[in-house]
Design a protein around this motif. Structure first.
Motif, PDB file in Angstrom:
ATOM      1  N   GLU A   1      50.857  42.270  32.938  1.00  0.00           N
ATOM      2  CA  GLU A   1      51.745  41.213  33.446  1.00  0.00           C
ATOM      3  C   GLU A   1      53.160  41.762  33.456  1.00  0.00           C
ATOM      4  OE1 GLU A   1      50.518  36.944  31.861  1.00  0.00           O
ATOM      5  OE2 GLU A   1      50.519  38.463  30.282  1.00  0.00           O
ATOM      6  N   ILE A   2      53.882  41.500  34.525  1.00  0.00           N
ATOM      7  CA  ILE A   2      55.286  41.915  34.549  1.00  0.00           C
ATOM      8  C   ILE A   2      56.149  40.763  34.039  1.00  0.00           C
ATOM      9  CG2 ILE A   2      55.004  43.566  36.437  1.00  0.00           C
ATOM     10  CD1 ILE A   2      56.455  41.352  38.187  1.00  0.00           C
ATOM     11  N   LYS A   3      57.360  41.103  33.606  1.00  0.00           N
ATOM     12  CA  LYS A   3      58.318  40.045  33.265  1.00  0.00           C
ATOM     13  C   LYS A   3      58.913  39.597  34.591  1.00  0.00           C
ATOM     14  CE  LYS A   3      59.452  41.969  28.741  1.00  0.00           C
ATOM     15  NZ  LYS A   3      60.294  43.002  28.098  1.00  0.00           N
ATOM     16  N   GLY A   4      58.263  38.667  35.234  1.00  0.00           N
ATOM     17  CA  GLY A   4      58.711  38.240  36.562  1.00  0.00           C
ATOM     18  C   GLY A   4      57.750  37.209  37.086  1.00  0.00           C
ATOM     19  N   ASP A   5      57.968  36.742  38.317  1.00  0.00           N
ATOM     20  CA  ASP A   5      57.135  35.670  38.863  1.00  0.00           C
ATOM     21  C   ASP A   5      56.129  36.192  39.899  1.00  0.00           C
ATOM     22  OD1 ASP A   5      58.695  36.218  41.022  1.00  0.00           O
ATOM     23  OD2 ASP A   5      59.876  34.357  40.938  1.00  0.00           O
ATOM     24  N   PHE A   6      55.460  35.243  40.533  1.00  0.00           N
ATOM     25  CA  PHE A   6      54.466  35.481  41.586  1.00  0.00           C
ATOM     26  C   PHE A   6      54.986  36.463  42.651  1.00  0.00           C
ATOM     27  CE2 PHE A   6      52.360  34.129  45.541  1.00  0.00           C
ATOM     28  CZ  PHE A   6      51.045  33.892  45.143  1.00  0.00           C
ATOM     29  N   GLU A   7      56.198  36.172  43.181  1.00  0.00           N
ATOM     30  CA  GLU A   7      56.756  36.998  44.261  1.00  0.00           C
ATOM     31  C   GLU A   7      57.072  38.415  43.779  1.00  0.00           C
ATOM     32  OE1 GLU A   7      56.806  36.359  47.438  1.00  0.00           O
ATOM     33  OE2 GLU A   7      55.965  34.373  47.054  1.00  0.00           O
TER      34      GLU A   7
ATOM     35  N   LYS B   1      53.952  40.440  43.542  1.00  0.00           N
ATOM     36  CA  LYS B   1      53.514  40.893  44.881  1.00  0.00           C
ATOM     37  C   LYS B   1      54.373  42.077  45.343  1.00  0.00           C
ATOM     38  CE  LYS B   1      53.461  37.421  47.709  1.00  0.00           C
ATOM     39  NZ  LYS B   1      53.183  36.380  48.710  1.00  0.00           N
ATOM     40  N   LYS B   2      55.684  41.991  44.998  1.00  0.00           N
ATOM     41  CA  LYS B   2      56.607  43.051  45.416  1.00  0.00           C
ATOM     42  C   LYS B   2      56.228  44.401  44.784  1.00  0.00           C
ATOM     43  CE  LYS B   2      61.458  44.035  45.582  1.00  0.00           C
ATOM     44  NZ  LYS B   2      62.139  44.228  44.321  1.00  0.00           N
TER      45      LYS B   2
ATOM     46  N   ASP C   1      36.784  53.468  42.938  1.00  0.00           N
ATOM     47  CA  ASP C   1      37.022  54.483  43.968  1.00  0.00           C
ATOM     48  C   ASP C   1      37.791  55.643  43.329  1.00  0.00           C
ATOM     49  OD1 ASP C   1      37.856  55.850  46.364  1.00  0.00           O
ATOM     50  OD2 ASP C   1      37.699  53.951  47.457  1.00  0.00           O
ATOM     51  N   THR C   2      37.612  56.859  43.850  1.00  0.00           N
ATOM     52  CA  THR C   2      38.427  57.982  43.371  1.00  0.00           C
ATOM     53  C   THR C   2      39.913  57.726  43.659  1.00  0.00           C
ATOM     54  OG1 THR C   2      37.943  59.026  45.496  1.00  0.00           O
ATOM     55  CG2 THR C   2      36.740  59.863  43.575  1.00  0.00           C
ATOM     56  N   LYS C   3      40.181  56.920  44.693  1.00  0.00           N
ATOM     57  CA  LYS C   3      41.554  56.595  45.085  1.00  0.00           C
ATOM     58  C   LYS C   3      42.062  55.397  44.270  1.00  0.00           C
ATOM     59  CE  LYS C   3      39.284  56.629  49.093  1.00  0.00           C
ATOM     60  NZ  LYS C   3      38.216  57.592  48.780  1.00  0.00           N
ATOM     61  N   SER C   4      43.322  55.421  43.871  1.00  0.00           N
ATOM     62  CA  SER C   4      43.856  54.339  43.040  1.00  0.00           C
ATOM     63  C   SER C   4      44.082  53.074  43.861  1.00  0.00           C
ATOM     64  CB  SER C   4      45.170  54.782  42.401  1.00  0.00           C
ATOM     65  OG  SER C   4      44.889  55.706  41.374  1.00  0.00           O
ATOM     66  N   LEU C   5      43.731  51.936  43.251  1.00  0.00           N
ATOM     67  CA  LEU C   5      43.799  50.646  43.940  1.00  0.00           C
ATOM     68  C   LEU C   5      44.616  49.665  43.099  1.00  0.00           C
ATOM     69  CD1 LEU C   5      39.946  50.377  44.694  1.00  0.00           C
ATOM     70  CD2 LEU C   5      41.682  51.570  46.055  1.00  0.00           C
ATOM     71  N   ILE C   6      45.269  48.726  43.777  1.00  0.00           N
ATOM     72  CA  ILE C   6      46.088  47.726  43.090  1.00  0.00           C
ATOM     73  C   ILE C   6      45.829  46.364  43.738  1.00  0.00           C
ATOM     74  CG2 ILE C   6      48.125  48.080  44.610  1.00  0.00           C
ATOM     75  CD1 ILE C   6      49.869  47.766  42.022  1.00  0.00           C
TER      76      ILE C   6
ATOM     77  N   SER D   1      47.341  35.895  44.194  1.00  0.00           N
ATOM     78  CA  SER D   1      47.533  35.652  45.628  1.00  0.00           C
ATOM     79  C   SER D   1      46.323  36.089  46.458  1.00  0.00           C
ATOM     80  CB  SER D   1      48.795  36.376  46.129  1.00  0.00           C
ATOM     81  OG  SER D   1      48.624  37.771  46.031  1.00  0.00           O
ATOM     82  N   THR D   2      45.305  36.660  45.806  1.00  0.00           N
ATOM     83  CA  THR D   2      44.140  37.152  46.574  1.00  0.00           C
ATOM     84  C   THR D   2      42.819  36.617  46.002  1.00  0.00           C
ATOM     85  OG1 THR D   2      44.112  39.156  45.223  1.00  0.00           O
ATOM     86  CG2 THR D   2      45.269  39.296  47.342  1.00  0.00           C
ATOM     87  N   THR D   3      42.207  37.409  45.107  1.00  0.00           N
ATOM     88  CA  THR D   3      40.866  37.082  44.602  1.00  0.00           C
ATOM     89  C   THR D   3      40.798  35.701  43.944  1.00  0.00           C
ATOM     90  OG1 THR D   3      41.453  38.269  42.577  1.00  0.00           O
ATOM     91  CG2 THR D   3      40.135  39.459  44.176  1.00  0.00           C
ATOM     92  N   HIS D   4      41.887  35.264  43.321  1.00  0.00           N
ATOM     93  CA  HIS D   4      41.874  34.007  42.583  1.00  0.00           C
ATOM     94  C   HIS D   4      42.779  32.955  43.202  1.00  0.00           C
ATOM     95  CE1 HIS D   4      40.004  36.824  39.865  1.00  0.00           C
ATOM     96  NE2 HIS D   4      39.591  35.831  39.108  1.00  0.00           N
ATOM     97  N   SER D   5      43.148  33.131  44.490  1.00  0.00           N
ATOM     98  CA  SER D   5      44.123  32.228  45.108  1.00  0.00           C
ATOM     99  C   SER D   5      43.580  30.818  45.333  1.00  0.00           C
ATOM    100  CB  SER D   5      44.625  32.818  46.431  1.00  0.00           C
ATOM    101  OG  SER D   5      43.539  33.044  47.293  1.00  0.00           O
ATOM    102  N   GLN D   6      42.239  30.645  45.328  1.00  0.00           N
ATOM    103  CA  GLN D   6      41.676  29.303  45.529  1.00  0.00           C
ATOM    104  C   GLN D   6      41.670  28.470  44.253  1.00  0.00           C
ATOM    105  OE1 GLN D   6      40.197  31.950  47.000  1.00  0.00           O
ATOM    106  NE2 GLN D   6      39.316  31.422  48.984  1.00  0.00           N
ATOM    107  N   LEU D   7      41.906  29.119  43.121  1.00  0.00           N
ATOM    108  CA  LEU D   7      41.821  28.402  41.852  1.00  0.00           C
ATOM    109  C   LEU D   7      43.052  27.508  41.630  1.00  0.00           C
ATOM    110  CD1 LEU D   7      40.405  31.008  39.284  1.00  0.00           C
ATOM    111  CD2 LEU D   7      39.212  29.636  40.962  1.00  0.00           C
TER     112      LEU D   7
END
Ligand SMILES: *Cc1c(COP(=O)(O)O)cnc(C)c1O
Length: 426
Positions: free
Chosen positions: A348-354, A357-358, A374-379, A384-390
């Motif tokens: 968690e960052i010390k910051g908000d939703f936006e 995302k930034k 994946d061998t390639k790094s993912l973020i 705002s994505t996988t859990h945005s419906q909750l």
């Protein structure tokens, strides 16, 4: 290979393959729908299970057979069945033992797709899922009744990065003669072997670390060598102990083969057919050869990044099992080889939703992708994505704050990855 017990990295490269007359070093891709019988008698014997052999690729395929033997050897299982996805493997593992009116117990910290399957799709099939907390399993036993057919959990959960107290869950399952099922996708058999700790069935999404390069969708079910004993004469699993009218009266419990996976193949692959293609099987075999090298690198890189984040002034919290203040530190030491904990890190960052995302938008080497392994790094920014419906309450319950970011750390150079995150967090 001889029957000597080899170490995992040797099994991942050599188990299950006997070269045919062409002596190909690479496992051949047997791209065939069906197989010829020597004569009508042999055809009859194969259909009656009196002789084992290929009939049709919805059921068995020689390329898949190598992958199945290799996975069974790596997990210390009796047998394996590969399927067209991890999701279908999980569905089959449950459908093999539960029917309308039954219930299964599921851990609270599991893959979102599995939650959906259990809580929504299986519900429509009349199978109820009862949720238990893996961080406090004192409530688990009270959920069990005579209709309970399985206890399902993940060894290292995606995306919560929580480690299950495997031995304690298994003890409860054994006490009530219930089949335990562990999803070992994130840990992989190199780092953790659930069957060694008494788990009955291991399931995998091979789409993640095992294939490893983000190029295929595949799954597997591995059953333990002691599972036949648990099923035989067990009133919970009556359909294994009474004649199967769809298989000319076969009683699975009387067959001298690993019967859990035998039934996955002869009933579920036969009737539903989420079979893996030989080509995709071959891709998974390529990945499996380097699994140990990759999972070590993923884990070491993730550990370095977790340490870097712990010391960063803009970070509020870091979740990685082997770091100093992780609640899973002791479980990681107990269940994971060399205290390596795979490639998932969240913070968690010390910051908000936006602002969260930034950070995702500001990385160069991390791709914004909803995948892992994946061998390639993912973020990814779950809120705002996988859990945005909750809802807000559901997000809190799932431990997903608006500033949470999840990484699937790849095997690029760790210094480059850390520099990239340093810039993104500026
Ligand atoms: C991805 C994943 C699955 C689903 O597997 P697919 O191959 O995508 O169908 C199941 N369990 C876990 C832990 C996963 O990460």
């Amino acid at each position: 290979m001889s029957s000597k017990i080899y170490k995992p990295q040797t099994l991942a490269i050599q188990a299950g393959y006997t070269k045919d007359t062409q002596k190909t070093m690479s496992v051949p891709i047997y791209q065939s729908t069906a197989y010829e019988f020597d004569n009508a008698e042999q055809a009859g014997a194969r259909f009656a299970l009196k002789e084992l052999g290929n009939i049709y690729s919805r059921l068995t395929n020689p390329t898949n057979d190598v992958l199945e033997k290799r996975l069974a050897a790596l997990e210390g299982g009796a047998s394996a069945v590969v399927t067209s996805s991890g999701s279908s493997a999980i569905f089959y593992a449950i459908a093999n033992i539960a029917q309308a009116g039954d219930n299964i117990l599921i851990a609270d910290k599991i893959y979102g797709g599995s939650s959906n399957l259990f809580l929504h799709t299986l519900k429509r099939f009349g199978i109820q899922a009862r949720v238990f907390c893996i961080d406090d399993i004192s409530t688990l036993e009270a959920l069990i009744d005579t209709k309970t057919k399985a206890i399902f959990f993940e060894s290292l959960s995606n995306p919560q990065i929580a480690i299950a107290p495997i031995e304690e869950i298994v003890a409860i399952a054994k006490k009530h003669s219930i089949i335990s099922i562990c999803d070992n996708t994130v840990a992989t058999p190199i780092l953790c072997n659930p069957i060694k700790w008494g788990v009955d069935v291991v399931v995998h999404s091979l789409s993640k670390y095992i294939s490893g390069q983000g190029s295929v969708i595949a799954g597997a079910i591995i059953d333990s060598p002691s599972l036949n004993h648990l099923i035989k004469n067990n009133p919970r699993y009556e359909h294994f102990n009474t004649p199967d009218t769809s298989y000319h009266g076969l009683v699975y419990a009387d067959v001298n083969l690993p019967i859990f996976n035998l039934r996955v193949r002869t009933a579920l692959l036969r009737d539903i057919g989420a079979s893996l293609s030989a080509f995709n099987s071959w891709i998974v075999l390529q990945g499996l050869e380097t699994l140990k090298v990759r999972i070590y690198e993923h884990s070491l890189n993730a550990q370095k990044i977790a340490s870097f984040l712990c010391d960063h002034p803009k970070i509020k919290s870091v979740n990685y099992p082997s770091i100093q203040n992780s609640p899973y530190k002791e479980l990681a030491k107990k269940y994971f080889k060399d205290n390596l904990c795979s490639g998932l890190v969240s913070f968690e960052i010390k910051g908000d939703f936006e602002e969260a995302k930034k950070v995702c938008n500001s990385t160069n080497l991390f791709s914004i992708v909803v995948n892992i392994g994946d061998t390639k790094s993912l973020i990814v920014h779950p809120a705002s994505t996988t859990h945005s419906q909750l809802s807000k309450e559901e997000l809190e319950k799932a431990n997903i704050s608006s500033s949470l970011i999840r990484l699937s750390v790849g095997i690029e150079d760790a210094e480059d990855l850390i520099e990239d995150l340093t810039i993104a967090l500026k």
